[in-house]
Write a protein that holds these residues in place. Structure first.
Motif, mmCIF file in Angstrom:
data_model
loop_
_atom_site.group_PDB
_atom_site.id
_atom_site.type_symbol
_atom_site.label_atom_id
_atom_site.label_comp_id
_atom_site.label_asym_id
_atom_site.label_seq_id
_atom_site.Cartn_x
_atom_site.Cartn_y
_atom_site.Cartn_z
ATOM 1 N N ASP A 75 -1.103 3.085 12.171
ATOM 2 C CA ASP A 75 -0.724 4.236 11.368
ATOM 3 C C ASP A 75 0.796 4.380 11.431
ATOM 4 O O ASP A 75 1.338 4.806 12.449
ATOM 5 N N THR A 76 1.446 4.029 10.338
ATOM 6 C CA THR A 76 2.910 4.083 10.330
ATOM 7 C C THR A 76 3.408 5.506 10.539
ATOM 8 O O THR A 76 4.519 5.714 11.030
ATOM 9 N N ALA A 77 2.571 6.483 10.174
ATOM 10 C CA ALA A 77 2.970 7.871 10.404
ATOM 11 C C ALA A 77 3.256 8.108 11.886
ATOM 12 O O ALA A 77 4.218 8.777 12.248
ATOM 13 N N GLU A 78 2.434 7.519 12.754
ATOM 14 C CA GLU A 78 2.650 7.679 14.191
ATOM 15 C C GLU A 78 4.001 7.096 14.604
ATOM 16 O O GLU A 78 4.698 7.634 15.454
ATOM 17 N N MET A 113 7.929 -1.151 3.065
ATOM 18 C CA MET A 113 6.564 -1.626 3.310
ATOM 19 C C MET A 113 6.198 -1.083 4.689
ATOM 20 O O MET A 113 7.029 -1.109 5.597
ATOM 21 N N PRO A 114 4.976 -0.600 4.873
ATOM 22 C CA PRO A 114 4.655 0.002 6.176
ATOM 23 C C PRO A 114 5.058 -0.889 7.363
ATOM 24 O O PRO A 114 5.692 -0.410 8.298
ATOM 25 N N VAL A 115 4.716 -2.164 7.289
ATOM 26 C CA VAL A 115 5.069 -3.025 8.419
ATOM 27 C C VAL A 115 6.580 -3.213 8.513
ATOM 28 O O VAL A 115 7.147 -3.294 9.608
ATOM 29 N N GLY A 116 7.263 -3.220 7.380
ATOM 30 C CA GLY A 116 8.721 -3.322 7.397
ATOM 31 C C GLY A 116 9.335 -2.112 8.087
ATOM 32 O O GLY A 116 10.282 -2.223 8.863
ATOM 33 N N ARG A 117 8.753 -0.960 7.807
ATOM 34 C CA ARG A 117 9.216 0.270 8.442
ATOM 35 C C ARG A 117 8.941 0.224 9.947
ATOM 36 O O ARG A 117 9.820 0.477 10.760
ATOM 37 N N GLN A 118 7.725 -0.152 10.312
ATOM 38 C CA GLN A 118 7.389 -0.235 11.739
ATOM 39 C C GLN A 118 8.319 -1.193 12.475
ATOM 40 O O GLN A 118 8.715 -0.949 13.613
ATOM 41 N N GLN A 169 11.881 7.999 4.878
ATOM 42 C CA GLN A 169 11.298 7.565 3.607
ATOM 43 C C GLN A 169 9.811 7.306 3.798
ATOM 44 O O GLN A 169 9.197 6.535 3.076
ATOM 45 N N CYS A 170 9.255 7.931 4.808
ATOM 46 C CA CYS A 170 7.822 7.828 5.087
ATOM 47 C C CYS A 170 7.270 9.235 5.031
ATOM 48 O O CYS A 170 7.744 10.114 5.734
ATOM 49 N N SER A 171 6.282 9.453 4.180
ATOM 50 C CA SER A 171 5.740 10.797 4.067
ATOM 51 C C SER A 171 4.553 11.006 5.010
ATOM 52 O O SER A 171 3.839 11.981 4.895
ATOM 53 N N GLN A 172 4.368 10.059 5.917
ATOM 54 C CA GLN A 172 3.327 10.182 6.940
ATOM 55 C C GLN A 172 1.968 10.422 6.288
ATOM 56 O O GLN A 172 1.174 11.229 6.750
ATOM 57 N N CYS A 173 1.745 9.681 5.212
ATOM 58 C CA CYS A 173 0.547 9.923 4.412
ATOM 59 C C CYS A 173 -0.656 9.126 4.909
ATOM 60 O O CYS A 173 -1.776 9.360 4.485
ATOM 61 N N ARG A 174 -0.430 8.120 5.749
ATOM 62 C CA ARG A 174 -1.469 7.318 6.388
ATOM 63 C C ARG A 174 -2.230 6.407 5.434
ATOM 64 O O ARG A 174 -3.299 5.910 5.781
ATOM 65 N N ARG A 175 -1.712 6.176 4.254
ATOM 66 C CA ARG A 175 -2.426 5.280 3.364
ATOM 67 C C ARG A 175 -2.467 3.885 3.994
ATOM 68 O O ARG A 175 -3.459 3.176 3.917
ATOM 69 N N CYS A 176 -1.376 3.516 4.632
ATOM 70 C CA CYS A 176 -1.325 2.194 5.259
ATOM 71 C C CYS A 176 -2.406 2.047 6.330
ATOM 72 O O CYS A 176 -2.974 0.973 6.502
ATOM 73 N N SER A 177 -2.687 3.109 7.054
ATOM 74 C CA SER A 177 -3.628 3.002 8.168
ATOM 75 C C SER A 177 -5.062 2.762 7.695
ATOM 76 O O SER A 177 -5.898 2.270 8.440
ATOM 77 N N LYS A 204 0.788 -1.218 0.000
ATOM 78 C CA LYS A 204 0.000 0.000 0.000
ATOM 79 C C LYS A 204 0.826 1.277 0.000
ATOM 80 O O LYS A 204 0.295 2.360 -0.226
ATOM 81 N N CYS A 205 2.105 1.180 0.269
ATOM 82 C CA CYS A 205 2.919 2.390 0.381
ATOM 83 C C CYS A 205 3.542 2.737 -0.965
ATOM 84 O O CYS A 205 4.159 1.891 -1.610
ATOM 85 N N HIS A 206 3.380 3.992 -1.361
ATOM 86 C CA HIS A 206 3.953 4.421 -2.638
ATOM 87 C C HIS A 206 5.465 4.270 -2.665
ATOM 88 O O HIS A 206 6.053 4.082 -3.708
ATOM 89 N N TYR A 207 6.112 4.356 -1.505
ATOM 90 C CA TYR A 207 7.573 4.215 -1.513
ATOM 91 C C TYR A 207 7.985 2.762 -1.739
ATOM 92 O O TYR A 207 8.988 2.507 -2.389
#
Ligand code: HEM
Ligand code: HEM
Ligand code: SF4
Ligand code: SF4
Lengths: 245, 511
Positions: B160-163, B98-103, B144-152, B85-88
């Motif tokens: 919410d990976t932005a958090e 990947m959001p979960v990879g980042r978390q 490399q996270c724009s805190q866009c919340r698409r993942c959430s 789901k993450c554009h990056y």
């Protein structure tokens, strides 16, 4: 009383204690940790009733997961709903007298063991064969699925293949629950039920220290449980209010 | 096509999820903030010797302050729903995007220090110590996270990976590892009042210039007032609106709308910036300090309402946090929400019928609309959920004859980030910005080819700047990107305006 009976009695007391205390402490922690900012994922409900409905759809239908990936949703939802149905059927081992509905749906729900197993296998296949999901999996993620599968399979074997003395199992657990050990029977020693119960105890023990915390966690998720009304109502945490003095 | 020393992704008609290729973006890091940029924000200048313990302590502190962090670090079941789901990730194939990879970069340290399983069975649950290498990964991937919340939107628990990224940046700031771009800008806001460091005199000059331009163009003396005490409305807008293209055309539009509505309004030199980069670095204290300027400006000028210009994350901070950070606003007129979005105002005027619109002024365009992530998923407009999607489109459709939406899974709550949000709009992250724009570029290209779209409208200063820079890498024209209020400005017929609307300025946007 057999050694097995005594050992399992001790095990289940310990496991129950760990589960209840562990979970209570975790929930208390979530409860008292403040959410200082309004962060619902919008569009979000603007009323409390709306939030309850959103949460209901999340917990009962896995709404967000449905939006996300259909395969995970199919297997995940199948697994969870079957799990809850199976657990509902299990009430008959703990209740005396047993609720009418439990007796009534019992014969039907027992086949849901297969749905649970298929769901778990589907989830595991995804974990093994989709490279992205494989990448994020730790050993514990695989083992958790294995554990639940073994519980499911051992239970199903007992139900469908190698029956056990269900009356004795029930009497054993009733004694534990009522602390009345005078007429506690020996626990049947059929291998499947022994494995089933052993793994269930393990599941109870790891519940509060594992990712199974998603079950209480979902209710505390600020992106899902907050009302979208920041302009109407000032929302402020205690620690943040201190900055204002 | 713009030159690049990295590979520019190929756009696909039917976007595919790429296979995992570890480490493709490990090298991508923004410049580190020098001590001079750290200290005004209350952060240490350099990595101290006991950085490890300080970092763990900071993590503990944040865990106690943010329920989101505590619950999200515990709850992820690694279901994988967010992984595509993450554009990056879609643009770089790097699994740590990947959001979960980042978390997990943060979670593995959390587990090691704060959970039973991670303390005693680290290998089993993927827990790891915080080493220099891990810190290095944090610096790379939490930028490399724009805190866009698409993942959430897609996570079954709303994780919410932005958090998580915000918390990670705050932890790094507290051990002296800050990001130059964000922290330097916040410093400028404290010193001068806005992100660009435009002093009051320059601002006054610019606004005067705008008044002259508009008058020359229309024959009507539209005012762009600064620091006018007793005005009804305080307009707070991103400082890029004062001179960057196409932002400034939006500002011209706001002024025309206010003029026609007959309200008195003013900008403030003290709060000459809507952006609040305190959010990007996850710092409540800094976000609060930046927000308080707006409260002070409103009090000093004695205004009755506050309206925000077109900006994505600024609108999130304004809509969702301003009341918390700088409220209560009981000194303002209770008949209006605090704050309001300029589009809420404009749409309100359109419904009242105070604006005279000539839609044909935009007939040289076929317009699509980019939902900015922070407006779409972290705020609202109007009184109904989803108003943030309807109101901008209503306004666009009211001033344009041709409007087309992009593919449904790339708009509304599923919108893709422009690739430059969350404090990443800096040249040292160009590769990331170009690659992260891929999903949006794909959706845009598809509507260009299928529907002849000529322009994409946006309501965020970051989106506008990012697209202007990135479109050429994908072989598209940077002038495609327009402000929503630029469209309004084109179409609005001011009372007493010269009737020669054929020599419309933006006609040269058409190619
Ligand atoms: C409020 C109750 C619960 C809700 C809303 C819930 C929801 C979910 C959701 C949405 C997922 C992700 C999709 C999936 O993989 O299935 C999930 C995963 C999982 N849940 Fe639950 N769950 C709940 C209770 C439980 C309980 C009581 C257990 C176990 C005894 C459990 C075990 C699991 C496991 C093991 C996974 C990971 C599956 C995998 O590895 O792919 N859940 N849960
Ligand atoms: C202390 C707790 C538990 C006890 C005493 C228990 C006992 C039993 C017994 C006696 C059976 C055989 C029923 C029969 O022969 O008709 C059974 C079946 C089964 N159990 Fe459990 N069990 C427990 C917990 C669990 C848990 C937590 C799960 C799931 C995670 C589970 C899953 C199953 C399944 C899938 C079956 C087969 C289907 C069915 O009979 O409903 N059990 N269990
Ligand atoms: S918030 Fe946006 S950029 Fe960050 S991980 Fe989620 S989808 Fe990616
Ligand atoms: S969707 Fe949520 S629970 Fe699933 S892997 Fe991503 S963050 Fe974890």
């Amino acid at each position: 009383m057999s050694f097995l009976t005594v050992a399992f009695a001790a095990l289940f007391y310990a496991a129950t204690l760990l589960l209840v205390v562990g979970l209570a402490r975790r929930i208390a922690l979530y409860w008292k940790t403040p959410a200082p900012l309004k962060i619902p994922t919008t569009p979000a409900p603007v009323t409390q009733g709306g939030v309850v409905l959103r949460m209901f759809r999340e917990v009962v239908f896995f709404e967000s997961l449905f939006k996300s990936t259909k395969w995970t949703w199919v297997f995940g939802w199948m697994f969870h709903m079957a799990l809850f149905a199976v657990l509902f059927r299990h009430l008959r081992y703990f209740q005396d007298p047993v609720w009418g509905v439990v007796t009534w749906v019992g014969p039907l729900f027992k086949y849901l063991a297969f749905a649970m197993i298929i769901g778990l296998l589907g989830l595991w296949a995804r974990r093994l064969f989709v490279d992205r999901v494989r990448y994020i999996s730790a050993p514990s993620d695989h083992l958790m699925l294995l554990l639940l599968l073994l519980i499911g399979v051992s239970g199903a074997m007992t139900t469908f293949v190698a029956h056990t003395d269900v009356v004795a199992v029930k009497a054993f657990f009733r004694s534990l629950m009522t602390f009345n050990f005078s007429d506690m029977p020996n626990l049947p020693s059929d291998p499947f039920i022994v494995v089933h119960l052993l793994l269930v105890a393990l599941l109870m023990i790891i519940f509060p220290i594992s990712k199974l915390l998603h079950a209480p966690g979902v209710f505390f998720s600020p992106t899902r449980n907050q009302i979208d009304n920041p302009r109407e109502q000032r929302h402020i945490a205690d620690w943040a209010r201190k900055l204002e003095q | 096509m713009a030159k690049a020393d990295f590979e520019i992704p190929q756009l696909q008609e039917f976007p595919e999820v790429p296979a995992v290729v570890p480490g493709t973006m490990a090298h991508s890091q923004p410049y580190i903030a020098k001590p001079d940029f750290q200290e005004p924000l209350g952060f240490p200048g350099e990595l101290p010797d006991d950085w490890h313990d300080k970092a763990i302590e900071a993590m503990g502190d944040l865990l106690g302050k943010y329920r989101s962090l505590q619950v999200y670090l515990d709850s992820c079941v690694k279901c994988g729903a967010c992984t595509d789901k993450c554009h990056y990730y879609l643009g770089t194939s790097d699994p740590k995007n990947m959001p979960v990879g980042r978390q997990d970069l943060l979670r593995k340290v959390y587990r090691r220090h704060f959970t039973f399983a991670g303390k005693y069975f680290p290998k089993l649950v993927g827990a790891e110590d915080l080493t220099k290498e891990v810190l290095d990964d944090w610096y790379s991937y939490f930028h490399q996270c724009s805190q866009c919340r698409r993942c959430s939107v897609f996570c079954p628990y709303g994780i919410d990976t932005a958090e998580i990224s915000m918390a990670a940046r705050e932890i790094m700031d507290r051990i002296g590892v800050g990001q130059k771009y964000c922290n330097e800008i916040i410093g400028k806001v404290y010193k001068i009042g806005n992100n660009l460091g435009l002093p009051e005199a320059a601002l006054a000059d610019t606004l005067e210039g705008l008044e002259e331009d508009v008058e020359e163009d229309t024959g009507v003396a539209v005012k762009y007032p600064l620091d006018v005490k007793g005005a009804d409305i305080l307009l707070v807008t991103p400082s890029a609106d004062f001179f960057a293209e196409p932002h400034v055309d939006g500002l011209i539009g706001y002024g025309k709308v206010f003029h026609e509505a007959g309200v008195s309004w003013t900008l403030s030199s003290k709060a000459s910036e809507a952006a609040n980069f305190g959010m990007f670095i996850g710092s409540y204290e800094n976000m609060r300090r930046v927000s308080l300027r707006i409260r002070e400006a409103a009090l000093e000028l004695g205004v009755k309402r506050i309206i925000f210009g077109e900006c994505g994350h600024a609108w999130r901070v304004a809509y969702s946090f301003l009341n918390t950070l700088a409220g209560p606003f009981d000194f303002l007129d209770p008949n209006y929400p605090v704050p309001q979005h300029i589009l809420e105002f404009t749409w309100g005027e359109m419904q009242k019928g105070t604006l005279n619109i000539d839609k044909s002024a935009n007939d040289h365009m076929v317009v699509t609309f980019h939902d900015s992530c922070n407006v779409a998923r972290a705020s609202r407009m109007g009184s109904e959920p989803g108003g943030q999607f309807k109101i901008p489109r209503n306004v666009i459709k009211a001033v344009c004859n041709s409007f087309v939406d992009m593919a449904p899974d790339t708009i509304h709550e599923k919108t893709f980030c422009c690739g430059g949000g969350g404090g990443l709009l800096t040249d040292d992250l160009m590769e990331l910005r170009v690659k992260g724009a891929k999903p949006r570029m794909e959706a845009l290209k598809n509507v260009i080819e299928e529907h002849g779209v000529t322009n994409m409208a946006a309501i965020c200063a970051i989106c506008k700047s990012q697209f202007t820079k990135v479109l050429p890498y994908y072989g598209m024209d940077m002038d495609m990107i327009v402000s929503v209020h630029q469209l309004v400005s084109n179409a609005i017929v001011l009372t007493g305006q010269n009737s020669d609307d054929d020599d419309d300025e933006s006609a040269d946007d058409d190619d």
